[in-house]
Design an enzyme around this catalytic site. Structure first.
Site, mmCIF file in Angstrom:
data_model
loop_
_atom_site.group_PDB
_atom_site.id
_atom_site.type_symbol
_atom_site.label_atom_id
_atom_site.label_comp_id
_atom_site.label_asym_id
_atom_site.label_seq_id
_atom_site.Cartn_x
_atom_site.Cartn_y
_atom_site.Cartn_z
ATOM 1 N N ARG A 11 -73.806 -37.799 -0.591
ATOM 2 C CA ARG A 11 -72.447 -37.188 -0.132
ATOM 3 C C ARG A 11 -72.372 -36.840 1.380
ATOM 4 O O ARG A 11 -71.820 -37.723 2.130
ATOM 5 C CB ARG A 11 -72.218 -35.913 -1.019
ATOM 6 C CG ARG A 11 -70.849 -35.399 -0.835
ATOM 7 C CD ARG A 11 -70.191 -34.781 0.601
ATOM 8 N NE ARG A 11 -71.212 -33.556 0.968
ATOM 9 C CZ ARG A 11 -71.254 -32.743 1.898
ATOM 10 N NH1 ARG A 11 -70.116 -33.365 2.805
ATOM 11 N NH2 ARG A 11 -71.717 -32.199 2.260
ATOM 12 N N ASP A 12 -73.327 -36.313 1.758
ATOM 13 C CA ASP A 12 -73.295 -35.716 3.325
ATOM 14 C C ASP A 12 -73.859 -37.003 4.197
ATOM 15 O O ASP A 12 -73.301 -37.215 5.322
ATOM 16 C CB ASP A 12 -74.079 -34.487 3.497
ATOM 17 C CG ASP A 12 -73.883 -33.796 4.809
ATOM 18 O OD1 ASP A 12 -73.113 -34.670 5.626
ATOM 19 O OD2 ASP A 12 -74.248 -32.752 5.124
ATOM 20 N N HIS A 58 -79.118 -25.370 5.506
ATOM 21 C CA HIS A 58 -78.807 -26.796 5.727
ATOM 22 C C HIS A 58 -78.721 -27.189 7.208
ATOM 23 O O HIS A 58 -77.816 -26.649 7.821
ATOM 24 C CB HIS A 58 -77.359 -27.016 5.150
ATOM 25 C CG HIS A 58 -76.692 -28.454 5.340
ATOM 26 N ND1 HIS A 58 -76.504 -29.221 4.249
ATOM 27 C CD2 HIS A 58 -76.085 -28.830 6.392
ATOM 28 C CE1 HIS A 58 -75.854 -30.306 4.705
ATOM 29 N NE2 HIS A 58 -75.621 -30.070 6.261
ATOM 30 N N HIS A 79 -79.101 -29.767 10.642
ATOM 31 C CA HIS A 79 -79.029 -31.061 11.136
ATOM 32 C C HIS A 79 -80.039 -31.129 12.378
ATOM 33 O O HIS A 79 -80.438 -30.204 12.967
ATOM 34 C CB HIS A 79 -77.651 -31.358 11.832
ATOM 35 C CG HIS A 79 -76.667 -31.565 10.584
ATOM 36 N ND1 HIS A 79 -75.881 -32.749 10.505
ATOM 37 C CD2 HIS A 79 -76.220 -30.735 9.568
ATOM 38 C CE1 HIS A 79 -75.128 -32.701 9.411
ATOM 39 N NE2 HIS A 79 -75.392 -31.547 8.750
ATOM 40 N N CYS A 104 -71.375 -34.547 10.606
ATOM 41 C CA CYS A 104 -69.753 -33.775 10.299
ATOM 42 C C CYS A 104 -68.876 -34.951 11.096
ATOM 43 O O CYS A 104 -68.947 -35.164 12.085
ATOM 44 C CB CYS A 104 -69.807 -32.540 10.517
ATOM 45 S SG CYS A 104 -67.809 -31.862 10.174
ATOM 46 N N ASN A 157 -78.446 -35.080 9.241
ATOM 47 C CA ASN A 157 -79.259 -33.990 8.589
ATOM 48 C C ASN A 157 -80.770 -34.213 8.893
ATOM 49 O O ASN A 157 -81.265 -35.372 9.272
ATOM 50 C CB ASN A 157 -78.884 -34.137 6.886
ATOM 51 C CG ASN A 157 -77.622 -33.953 6.733
ATOM 52 O OD1 ASN A 157 -77.049 -32.718 6.335
ATOM 53 N ND2 ASN A 157 -76.789 -35.121 6.535
#
Length: 308
Positions: free
Chosen positions: A17-18, A209, A211, A242, A251
């Site tokens: 997903r991310d 979470h 990055h 993002c 990430n």
């Protein structure tokens, strides 16, 4: 700083997903499913498998239903869907997602850019989602984007973050994620805020979470772990970023994180050789190199013959 690394560090994979949401090249649905199926064999307890957002906003993930309906689910693995609103929650439940991840920014400006609404409107929408899933077995996780800094507003007041944590819990959202959306966090800041949040949230319900935008991703993991956090998101190959945050790169890299843990004696239960195999296949899938370092350099135990 502590040196007790006896507590397991739980790695949660977010690349489907991310990681893929920002990719300019379309990844075929069958390839997404194959990737998730392979990741399901690696020892993860949670995999963020896709999202149910508007295909106009995130065209790279417009096949959420097909992905969730096509994967081979492994016992003990929770398959997570990112959702922006009630319609997304309805689609995710119809596709049998195990957990729904809701996102609101600590920064009002970033929330307007990312979600097209003010924070108070996001919270009102979350209340509708909580009511919709009530009585089901679906778990809710609330992510706080730009927890450690916003590219539009700068540093975020810690009191603001704590207010959002309280608001999530009052709504009935079980899990909390603190997201360093643009990689602005530093280890001292992470240590301080994680300790404050853990006065409200149990380690089992808190996710960090990070990055690696400014190269501090793994430093921040260790700072959070030493402050008592135990759950961390990461993306295979260091993919992601993002779409609505200028300069936001990938990430923290899953295989780099697992390797760090292996090197200093923190258990993860993740199959590192399998991760390396999958990561080394990403450039062919995506058409470009990926940021992860371990897949390029190899493990420190991978010795080479003496040159002639």
């Amino acid at each position: 700083m502590i040196t007790d690394y006896s507590h397991k560090l739980i790695v949660q994979e977010v690349s489907p997903r991310d990681g893929l949401q920002i990719e300019p090249t379309w990844v075929e649905t069958a390839d997404k499913i194959a990737l998730i199926n392979q990741l399901s064999q690696a020892g993860f307890s949670r995999i963020e498998a896709g999202s149910f957002v508007s295909p106009k906003a995130i065209p790279a993930l417009r096949d959420g239903e097909q992905v969730f309906n096509g994967i081979q689910r492994q016992p003990g693995v929770i398959y997570v869907a990112l959702i922006p609103n009630l319609k997304g929650a309805q689609r995710a439940l119809a596709a049998n997602a195990d957990e729904l991840n809701l996102v609101m920014s600590a920064s009002q400006t970033h929330n307007l850019a990312n979600m097209r609404m003010r924070c108070e409107d996001s919270l009102a929408a979350f209340a509708d989602i909580v009511a919709f899933v009530s009585g089901s077995e679906v778990r809710l996780n609330g992510s706080i984007a730009t927890t450690f800094g916003c590219p539009f507003e700068g540093k975020i007041d810690e009191g603001r973050v704590l207010q959002i944590v309280d608001a999530y819990q009052e709504l009935g959202i079980q899990g909390i994620s603190l997201a360093d959306t643009t990689g602005m966090a530093n280890p001292r800041q992470v240590d301080r805020l994680v300790r404050r949040v853990l006065q409200r949230v149990s380690p089992a319900d808190l996710t960090l979470h990070f990055h690696n935008t400014r190269g501090l991703g793994l430093c921040n993991v260790l700072a959070a772990y030493e402050a008592g956090a135990r759950r961390f998101d990461a993306a295979l190959g260091g993919l992601g970023g993002c779409p609505f945050a200028p300069g936001a790169s990938g990430n923290i890299c899953t295989e780099d994180l697992v390797n760090l843990c292996d090197e200093i004696g923190i258990a993860t239960g993740i199959d590192l050789p399998l991760l390396l195999k999958l990561s080394r296949g990403l450039p062919a899938l995506l058409g470009h190199e990926v940021p992860g370092q371990l897949a390029k350099a190899g493990r420190s135990c991978d010795l080479h013959p003496m040159p002639t």
